[in-house]
Design a protein around this motif. Sequence first.
Motif: not given
Length: 357
Positions: A213-214, A145-148, A127-133, A180-189
């Motif tokens: 959906t996850r 959020k996950s593997n969406e 969960y909370a996978r941080l990407h760099v591009k 296991d609901t569907l509404n947990d938010p993630i913020n990135v600073y």
Amino acid sequence: MKNSTRVSFLSILSIALAVSVQAQLLLTEDFAGAAGTALTSASWVLSGTNNTNPLTIGSPGLTFSGYPGSGVGNALPMTNNGQDLYRSFTATNSGSVYLSFMVNVSAALTGDYFIALSPSSSQTNYYARLHVKSSGSGYSFGMNKSNEVTGGAKYGTTVCNLNATYLVVIKYSFTGPAADTLNDPINVYVFGSGANIAAEPATPEISGYVVNTRTDAADLSSVTLRQGSSTAAPTIVIDGIRVSKSWNTMLTGVESTKSSIPATFSLSQNYPNPFNPSTAIRFQLPTASFATLKVFDVLGREVATLVNEMRLAGSHVVRWDGLSSPSGVYVYRLTAGEVSTQSGGRSVETRTMILLR
């Protein structure tokens, strides 16, 4: 006069040497081992079966002004197509989980994640996978959020500079009445050099990321470091990893108080303690006061003045960087001139701390 001052400080020292630090961080990783040390020998566990490009500690460590992990220990270089490792912490399933770290990106490709959180039920369910591009001449941070798959990661708008150190904070908030609901938010600073990190910003780089959906994480209990695809993953150095339950804890190692105005004058034990080379000192003022916070050696000689000004009522955190001071025991003293006490007059409190190189 000099002898009495020396006796006074040595008396304080003898009373306060048995100091217990109220560290309440869920996880701290400053990569304190020697360069070349395998991370698997420092509480990190193999995730999956890939043992190529093993993660080993490198030197030097990263620095970021005001962050507790700055300049402590070494750091961890990460490339791609290699070993992934995780480290566990006490599982939590309420409130918010803050994952913070310093990162320096030297190369960015098409986008992949390098750090994530996992629940206790499945360490490889990230969960909370941080990407760099890559973005123009620099790069951007993104979040899954996950593997969406649909839509991919959500990226921020800031283009960061290669070969510069940033502080990143990921905040995962448990909001549902049950798991296991569907509404947990993630913020990135994301903070660049010179940024003020004393308080949680009102506007994140990536705000309230939700994927309905996850399913949400039932809890979170480990951090994973991942070396992704050779065609997509970045080349980075990471350092100063912290997992906490609040912004204040991230910076001080001590849980924040529920009341914004403290009831009493107090000076907290510094954190970390022992420390090298910097530490955070927290104090509370019940009313606006002229406050002075100074550091002395055990002979009573003044080493540093950290505060010498009017301060509003509330909790305050300052840092002392002992980079130019030798190892040893130091005394820090807080004086507030306009705080009422039972005996009247000024309020004074003193504690000791240990700089250990």
